[in-house]
Write a protein that holds these residues in place. Structure first.
Motif, short mmCIF file in Angstrom:
data_model
loop_
_atom_site.label_atom_id
_atom_site.label_comp_id
_atom_site.label_asym_id
_atom_site.label_seq_id
_atom_site.Cartn_x
_atom_site.Cartn_y
_atom_site.Cartn_z
N UNK A 1 0.59 -0.66 0.18
CA UNK A 1 -0.02 -0.18 0.02
C UNK A 1 0.89 1.10 0.23
N UNK A 2 1.86 0.78 -0.59
CA UNK A 2 2.88 2.41 -0.06
C UNK A 2 3.36 2.89 -2.15
N UNK A 3 1.87 3.96 -2.22
CA UNK A 3 2.13 3.90 -3.54
C UNK A 3 2.92 5.56 -3.89
N UNK A 4 3.26 6.04 -2.98
CA UNK A 4 4.43 7.20 -4.27
C UNK A 4 4.26 7.71 -4.63
N UNK A 5 4.99 8.15 -5.34
CA UNK A 5 5.95 8.07 -6.59
C UNK A 5 7.28 8.78 -6.50
N UNK A 6 7.35 10.11 -5.04
CA UNK A 6 7.38 10.43 -4.82
C UNK A 6 8.44 10.27 -3.31
N UNK A 7 9.85 9.10 -2.75
CA UNK A 7 10.06 9.07 -1.47
C UNK A 7 10.64 8.83 -0.89
N UNK A 8 11.25 8.29 0.09
CA UNK A 8 12.71 8.16 0.72
C UNK A 8 12.27 6.51 1.26
N UNK A 9 13.03 6.18 1.79
CA UNK A 9 13.37 5.23 2.10
C UNK A 9 15.09 4.72 3.08
N UNK A 10 14.98 4.06 3.87
CA UNK A 10 15.75 3.68 4.63
C UNK A 10 15.82 2.58 5.71
N UNK A 11 17.63 2.69 6.43
CA UNK A 11 17.88 1.66 7.28
C UNK A 11 17.61 2.34 8.85
N UNK A 12 17.37 1.57 9.65
CA UNK A 12 18.07 2.37 11.02
C UNK A 12 17.95 1.18 11.95
#
Length: 126
Positions: free
Chosen positions: A26-37
């Motif tokens: 359900x993650x449909x953003x065309x511009x986004x960030x993703x990260x690991x912490x």
């Protein structure tokens, strides 16, 4: 509802490798960030690596540069963290985080994302 699910953690000896995955739904953003912490017992959560769309920019903490690699699959549904040359100090719970680029931190190390997974444990020991 956006969901992030991490997998791939485990017990590995020093010098070994693991590949973490974060599957987004359900993650449909065309511009986004993703990260690991990651967060070790008794320590604050710290940024490990991040990916910002658009410029396809990647960022790494100094402690993991040249050992860890962040990437995505072609469908953009899965975020990976390839971890090589693991050290005991890499032991921690690893979390995936994501957000629309509108809300992504300008300083990538800030853990202010709206969406988080529950984490996957990485333990590096003999």
């Amino acid at each position: 509802k956006v969901q992030l699910v991490e997998s791939g953690g485990g017990l590995v000896q020093p010098g070994g490798s693991l590949r973490l995955s974060c599957t987004a739904s359900q993650f449909y953003y065309s511009s986004y960030c993703m990260a690991w912490f990651r967060q070790a017992p008794g320590k604050e959560r710290e940024a490990v690596a991040a990916f910002y769309s658009g410029g396809q920019s990647t960022y790494y903490a100094d402690a993991v540069k040249r050992r860890f690699t962040i990437s995505q699959d072609n469908t953009r549904n899965t975020l990976f963290l390839q971890m090589n040359s693991l050290k005991p100090e890499d032991t921690a719970m690893y979390y995936c985080a994501a957000d629309s680029l509108t809300y992504c931190p300008g300083d990538w190390i800030r853990p202010v994302h709206n969406y988080w997974g529950r984490g996957t444990q990485v333990t590096v020991q003999v």
